[in-house]
Design a protein around this motif. Structure first.
Motif, PDB file in Angstrom:
ATOM      1  N   ILE A  16      53.383  94.901  85.802  1.00 11.88           N
ATOM      2  CA  ILE A  16      53.903  93.589  86.192  1.00 11.88           C
ATOM      3  C   ILE A  16      54.831  93.067  85.101  1.00 11.88           C
ATOM      4  CG2 ILE A  16      53.245  91.177  86.576  1.00 11.88           C
ATOM      5  CD1 ILE A  16      50.703  92.267  87.970  1.00 11.88           C
ATOM      6  N   LEU A  17      54.404  93.254  83.858  1.00 10.06           N
ATOM      7  CA  LEU A  17      55.203  92.752  82.737  1.00 10.06           C
ATOM      8  C   LEU A  17      56.564  93.431  82.642  1.00 10.06           C
ATOM      9  CD1 LEU A  17      52.739  92.231  79.729  1.00 10.06           C
ATOM     10  CD2 LEU A  17      54.211  90.533  80.846  1.00 10.06           C
ATOM     11  N   ILE A  18      56.576  94.766  82.771  1.00 12.40           N
ATOM     12  CA  ILE A  18      57.841  95.456  82.489  1.00 12.40           C
ATOM     13  C   ILE A  18      58.620  95.833  83.738  1.00 12.40           C
ATOM     14  CG2 ILE A  18      56.958  96.366  80.295  1.00 12.40           C
ATOM     15  CD1 ILE A  18      57.004  99.133  81.763  1.00 12.40           C
ATOM     16  N   ILE A  19      58.043  95.727  84.929  1.00 12.83           N
ATOM     17  CA  ILE A  19      58.803  96.079  86.131  1.00 12.83           C
ATOM     18  C   ILE A  19      58.995  94.873  87.043  1.00 12.83           C
ATOM     19  CG2 ILE A  19      58.895  97.529  88.184  1.00 12.83           C
ATOM     20  CD1 ILE A  19      57.233  99.587  86.614  1.00 12.83           C
ATOM     21  N   VAL A  20      57.902  94.247  87.439  1.00 12.38           N
ATOM     22  CA  VAL A  20      58.007  93.203  88.457  1.00 12.38           C
ATOM     23  C   VAL A  20      58.739  91.968  87.928  1.00 12.38           C
ATOM     24  CG1 VAL A  20      56.725  91.747  90.045  1.00 12.38           C
ATOM     25  CG2 VAL A  20      55.919  94.050  89.559  1.00 12.38           C
ATOM     26  N   ILE A  21      58.343  91.500  86.751  1.00 12.43           N
ATOM     27  CA  ILE A  21      58.971  90.279  86.218  1.00 12.43           C
ATOM     28  C   ILE A  21      60.473  90.474  85.963  1.00 12.43           C
ATOM     29  CG2 ILE A  21      58.988  88.677  84.248  1.00 12.43           C
ATOM     30  CD1 ILE A  21      55.939  88.876  84.240  1.00 12.43           C
ATOM     31  N   PRO A  22      60.879  91.590  85.291  1.00 11.98           N
ATOM     32  CA  PRO A  22      62.329  91.790  85.122  1.00 11.98           C
ATOM     33  C   PRO A  22      63.072  91.839  86.453  1.00 11.98           C
ATOM     34  CG  PRO A  22      61.119  93.273  83.703  1.00 11.98           C
ATOM     35  CD  PRO A  22      60.102  92.604  84.562  1.00 11.98           C
ATOM     36  N   LEU A  23      62.443  92.474  87.464  1.00 16.40           N
ATOM     37  CA  LEU A  23      63.102  92.549  88.769  1.00 16.40           C
ATOM     38  C   LEU A  23      63.307  91.153  89.343  1.00 16.40           C
ATOM     39  CD1 LEU A  23      61.620  95.563  90.773  1.00 16.40           C
ATOM     40  CD2 LEU A  23      64.015  95.072  90.276  1.00 16.40           C
ATOM     41  N   LEU A  24      62.268  90.343  89.228  1.00 18.84           N
ATOM     42  CA  LEU A  24      62.382  88.970  89.724  1.00 18.84           C
ATOM     43  C   LEU A  24      63.465  88.215  88.960  1.00 18.84           C
ATOM     44  CD1 LEU A  24      58.615  88.059  90.248  1.00 18.84           C
ATOM     45  CD2 LEU A  24      60.359  88.520  91.999  1.00 18.84           C
ATOM     46  N   LEU A  25      63.538  88.461  87.657  1.00 21.89           N
ATOM     47  CA  LEU A  25      64.561  87.795  86.841  1.00 21.89           C
ATOM     48  C   LEU A  25      65.962  88.199  87.280  1.00 21.89           C
ATOM     49  CD1 LEU A  25      63.073  87.778  83.217  1.00 21.89           C
ATOM     50  CD2 LEU A  25      63.585  85.826  84.712  1.00 21.89           C
ATOM     51  N   ILE A  26      66.106  89.528  87.573  1.00 24.31           N
ATOM     52  CA  ILE A  26      67.417  89.997  88.038  1.00 24.31           C
ATOM     53  C   ILE A  26      67.785  89.270  89.322  1.00 24.31           C
ATOM     54  CG2 ILE A  26      68.590  91.983  89.073  1.00 24.31           C
ATOM     55  CD1 ILE A  26      67.304  93.715  86.938  1.00 24.31           C
ATOM     56  N   GLY A  27      66.783  89.161  90.230  1.00 25.22           N
ATOM     57  CA  GLY A  27      67.025  88.438  91.477  1.00 25.22           C
ATOM     58  C   GLY A  27      67.425  86.998  91.202  1.00 25.22           C
ATOM     59  N   LEU A  28      66.751  86.370  90.277  1.00 26.87           N
ATOM     60  CA  LEU A  28      67.039  84.975  89.944  1.00 26.87           C
ATOM     61  C   LEU A  28      68.458  84.841  89.390  1.00 26.87           C
ATOM     62  CD1 LEU A  28      65.734  82.122  89.698  1.00 26.87           C
ATOM     63  CD2 LEU A  28      65.186  82.725  87.342  1.00 26.87           C
ATOM     64  N   TYR A  29      68.786  85.700  88.439  1.00 25.36           N
ATOM     65  CA  TYR A  29      70.123  85.657  87.828  1.00 25.36           C
ATOM     66  C   TYR A  29      71.207  85.879  88.868  1.00 25.36           C
ATOM     67  CZ  TYR A  29      68.950  85.364  82.880  1.00 25.36           C
ATOM     68  OH  TYR A  29      68.542  84.935  81.654  1.00 25.36           O
ATOM     69  N   ALA A  30      70.958  86.824  89.796  1.00 24.39           N
ATOM     70  CA  ALA A  30      71.996  87.198  90.750  1.00 24.39           C
ATOM     71  C   ALA A  30      72.389  86.014  91.628  1.00 24.39           C
ATOM     72  CB  ALA A  30      71.517  88.352  91.619  1.00 24.39           C
ATOM     73  N   PHE A  31      71.435  85.161  91.911  1.00 27.95           N
ATOM     74  CA  PHE A  31      71.714  84.063  92.833  1.00 27.95           C
ATOM     75  C   PHE A  31      71.973  82.732  92.119  1.00 27.95           C
ATOM     76  CE2 PHE A  31      69.570  87.096  95.591  1.00 27.95           C
ATOM     77  CZ  PHE A  31      70.430  87.104  96.663  1.00 27.95           C
TER      78      PHE A  31
END
Lengths: 275, 366
Positions: A16-31
Motif C-alpha cells: 500500500i505504501l509503495i504502490i497504491v499510495i503513489p498511484l493515487l498521487l499520480i491520479g491526483l496530480y494528473a487531474f
C-alpha cells in the motif's frame, strides 16, 4: 495454513505504501493544476488536453511503433532459439538458458554504454570496417541503435518464457500428431505453436511493457533529441518540473497498455476457440 | 495337452490355424539405448485381424517394440516389414498404423470432435464427410453427443474412448495400444477390456496391445507374446501360454505355479520329489533334466494314504472364490487353490492327474 495468514500483513502494508499510495498521487496530480499548495487542489482536465497536441501524440505513436517492432523482432528471433534449446538434453538446456541470462548479470547501464562504444562513428565496429576499407556508417543516435539496445536487453525475457512453455509440453502430443499423419511442419503449427501460445503471450507482455516505457536506452542510444514516451515523462518530472502533466501522460500510457493487453488476450482466446 | 517343442513349432501351429496374411514381420530386431541392449533380436510375425498382445514385466522391451512399429524409435538392427515392404526408414506420419497412447495424449486445445477429426483434416477431407465419420466413431465408442466437450474435463475412461476413436477414424491397418488401460480403475478396466475386444471384431483390423497385466492379455488376445529382458519367451494362444508354458519365466509370470525340478525318465513318465508319475508329455531325451509346472488350481487335497506326495497344512487363506493353502512336504512347499477347507497342522495328500503335469525345459537350456 490459517494461522500463517497474519504474516501477509507487513507485505500488504508495504505494498500500500509503495504502490497504491503513489498511484493515487499520480491520479491526483494528473487531474489538478500546477502549483498547488499542499492541501488546496484545483481540479482540471488541462493536462489531458495538452497531451492531445500533435507533438505529444506523435511521441506516443512513435513509442508504440517502436515497442511493437521490438516485440516482433524478439518473438521472431527468440522463438526459434527457445525451440532449439527445448530440444536439447536437460543439462544442456539449463546451461543454454544460463547463457541467455548471462548478459543480464551486468548492469543495464554498463551494457548500454558498451553498445555506445561499439556503435559510435569512431567506435570499434566502424574502425574494423575502416580496416577493410569501408567508409564509417552512422549507427549511433538512429532508430537502429535504439532498437538494437531494446532487443538485446529484452530478448532473454522472451526466450525464457517461450522456453518454459515449450519444455514443459508433453512430448506425446507431438508423437500423437505425427502418428495421425501430421508432418513436422504441420505438427509445429497445429500442436507445438498453439500449445506454446501462453508462453508467447507472456513473453510479448514481458518485452512490450518495458520496451514502450523505457527511457534510459532511447536517451543513451538515441541521443537527446530522441523522444519516446518514457523520456517525455522523465523530462516532465526531472527537467521541466511539471509533475501534473507528467502524471497525466503516465496515466494515459497505463490506460493504453491495459487496453492493448486486453485486446491481445481477446485474440488469444478467440484464436483457441477457432482452432 | 501336448508340449510344443520350440518357438518355431509354436509359430508354425498358429500360421496353419489362422491361414491369414502376414501383415507385419519383425526380423531379428535389436535396439540399444546407449550401451544397454533393450531388444535382443525379436522375430515375430503379425497377421491380419489378429489381436496380438506383447506381455511382459516393465523393461522387457514390449513398449520399445511397439514404438519401433509406430516409427517413434529407429531399430538399431534388423528389419520391420509391412506387407513385405521394409518400413524402418519411413517416418511415423506416413505409416498405415495409428497409436493409442498410454496417457491418451489428447490435444488439450481441441474439443472431442476436433481431436478425432485431426487426422482427417490433415487428409483434406470434406467437412461433411469428416463430421459423419466423427459421429460414427463416437457412436462406436459410446460417446454420442460428446462432440463439443472439452477433452481435459472428461473422465479417464472417456478420454480413453476418445483416444481410440481418434486413432480408428483414420482406418489404419494396425492399431497400436500402449498399456491403454493402465490408468483406469479396476471396474472400468474390465469393461474397457470387453469393449476393446468388441471394437476389434467390429473394425476387423490388427490390434497390437502392450501390457504387463497377464489377465488382460489372456482374456483379450488371439495371440500372446511373452517377453522378458528384450527376448521373446513364448508365442502362443492364451490357453497354450497358460497351460503349456515353455519355461520357468512364462510359468511364473502367467498365473501362479509350483515349479519343480525333475527328470524325464522316458516318454510319458516323469520323476520328481522322489516319485515317478505318468504324464502326457513326450519328445524329451530319456533321463533329461526338466522342470515341472503344477498349477495351484490343478492340485487337490486328499487323505494322506490316497496320494504319493504327503505334507502338512501350514497356512490357509480365504480368497473369495477359493482357499489358498500352503502345504509343506519333505522337499518343498506347494501352493494349492481349492474350495475345500483344511485346518492348519493337518496331514494331507496331494493329488493330481497325468494331464495336470506340464513338463518344460529348464531356464537357459536351449
Amino acid at each position: 495454513m490459517k494461522h500463517f495468514r497474519h504474516l501477509i500483513k507487513p507485505y500488504l502494508i508495504w505494498s500500500i505504501l509503495i504502490i497504491v499510495i503513489p498511484l493515487l498521487l499520480i491520479g491526483l496530480y494528473a487531474f489538478t493544476e500546477e502549483g498547488n499548495a499542499v492541501l488546496t487542489f484545483t481540479f482540471t482536465l488541462e493536462n489531458f488536453r495538452k497531451f492531445a497536441e500533435s507533438t505529444y501524440l506523435n511521441v506516443i505513436i512513435k513509442s508504440f511503433r517502436l515497442g511493437i517492432l521490438a516485440t516482433v523482432i524478439c518473438l521472431i528471433a527468440g522463438y526459434p532459439l527457445a525451440y532449439i534449446i527445448s530440444k536439447q538434453a536437460e543439462d544442456i538446456q539449463s546451461f543454454l538458458i544460463l547463457l541467455v541470462t548471462v548478459p543480464s548479470w551486468i548492469n543495464m547501464l554498463l551494457r548500454t554504454y558498451a553498445w555506445m562504444n561499439l556503435l559510435s562513428d569512431n567506435g570499434i565496429i566502424n574502425n574494423l570496417l575502416g580496416l577493410l576499407g569501408i567508409d564509417p556508417i552512422t549507427m549511433m543516435y538512429t532508430d537502429f541503435s535504439v532498437m538494437l539496445g531494446l532487443v538485446c536487453n529484452l530478448m532473454p525475457f522472451m526466450i525464457i518464457s517461450i522456453h518454459t512453455s515449450l519444455s514443459k509440453m508433453d512430448h506425446s502430443y507431438i508423437e500423437a500428431a505425427n502418428d495421425l499423419g501430421a508432418n513436422p511442419v504441420q505438427t509445429f503449427w497445429k500442436v507445438t505453436w498453439v500449445l506454446s501460445l501462453p508462453g508467447v503471450l507472456n513473453g510479448v507482455m514481458l518485452v512490450f511493457l518495458p520496451a514502450i516505457s523505457s527511457f534510459v536506452i532511447p536517451k543513451l542510444l538515441g541521443g537527446g533529441q530522441y523522444m519516446l514516451i518514457g523520456n517525455l515523462i522523465e523530462s516532465q518530472f526531472i527537467s521541466v518540473g511539471n509533475w501534473n502533466f507528467g502524471s497525466a501522460i503516465s496515466l494515459i500510457l497505463a490506460a493504453a497498455i491495459l487496453i492493448l493487453m486486453r485486446l491481445v488476450k481477446r485474440i488469444d482466446v478467440m484464436g483457441r476457440q477457432e482452432e | 495337452m501336448i508340449l510344443l517343442f520350440t518357438k518355431k513349432h509354436t509359430q508354425f501351429f498358429i500360421r496353419r490355424e489362422m491361414e491369414l496374411n502376414k501383415l507385419i514381420e519383425l526380423k531379428d530386431l535389436t535396439k540399444n539405448f546407449d550401451d544397454q541392449q533393450v531388444l535382443k533380436g525379436i522375430n515375430l510375425d503379425i497377421y491380419e485381424n489378429e489381436f496380438l498382445t506383447l506381455l511382459g514385466p516393465s523393461g522387457c522391451g514390449k513398449t520399445t517394440t511397439l514404438r519401433i512399429i509406430a516409427g517413434f524409435e529407429d531399430p538399431s538392427g534388423g528389419q520391420v516389414l509391412f506387407n513385405g515392404i521394409e518400413i524402418s526408414k519411413i517416418p511415423p506420419y506416413r505409416r498405415e498404423v495409428n497409436t493409442v497412447f498410454q496417457k491418451y495424449a489428447l490435444f488439450p486445445h481441441l474439443n472431442v470432435a476436433e481431436n478425432i477429426a485431426f487426422g482427417l483434416k490433415l487428409k483434406k477431407m470434406e467437412p461433411i464427410i469428416i463430421k459423419s465419420k466423427v459421429e460414427r466413431m463416437l457412436k462406436m465408442v459410446g460417446l454420442e453427443g460428446f462432440e463439443k466437450r472439452d477433452v481435459t474435463l472428461l473422465s479417464g475412461g472417456q478420454q480413453q474412448r476418445v483416444a481410440i476413436a481418434r486413432a480408428l477414424v483414420n482406418e489404419p491397418k494396425v492399431l497400436l495400444l500402449d498399456e491403454p488401460l493402465g490408468a483406469l480403475d479396476a471396474r472400468i478396466r474390465k469393461q474397457m477390456q470387453f469393449e476393446l475386444k468388441k471394437i476389434q471384431r467390429e473394425v476387423g483390423i490388427t490390434f497390437i496391445y502392450v501390457t504387463h497385466d497377464q489377465e488382460e492379455a489372456l482374456s483379450m488376445s488371439d495371440t500372446v507374446v511373452v517377453m522378458n529382458n528384450g527376448e521373446i519367451q513364448q508365442i502362443g494362444k492364451p490357453t497354450d501360454i497358460y497351460n503349456e508354458p515353455e519355461n520357468r519365466f512364462v510359468a511364473s509370470f502367467i498365473g501362479e505355479s509350483n515349479i519343480i525340478e525333475g527328470i524325464m525318465i522316458k516318454d510319458y513318465l516323469v520323476e520328481f520329489d522322489g516319485f515317478q508319475f505318468p504324464c502326457v508329455d513326450k519328445g524329451f531325451e530319456d533321463n533329461e533334466k526338466i522342470e515341472v509346472v503344477l498349477r495351484p488350481e490343478d492340485l487337490d487335497i486328499v487323505e494322506p494314504e490316497e496320494a504319493k506326495i504327503q505334507g502338512i497344512v501350514r497356512n490357509i487363506t480365504f480368497k473369495g472364490v477359493h482357499y489358498e493353502i500352503l502345504i509343506e512336504t519333505q522337499f518343498r512347499t506347494y501352493k494349492i487353490q481349492t474350495t475345500d477347507y483344511a485346518e492348519v497342522g493337518r496331514k494331507v495328500g496331494l493329488k493330481f492327474g497325468p494331464e495336470d503335469i506340464h513338463v518344460m525345459y529348464p531356464m537357459g537350456a536351449y
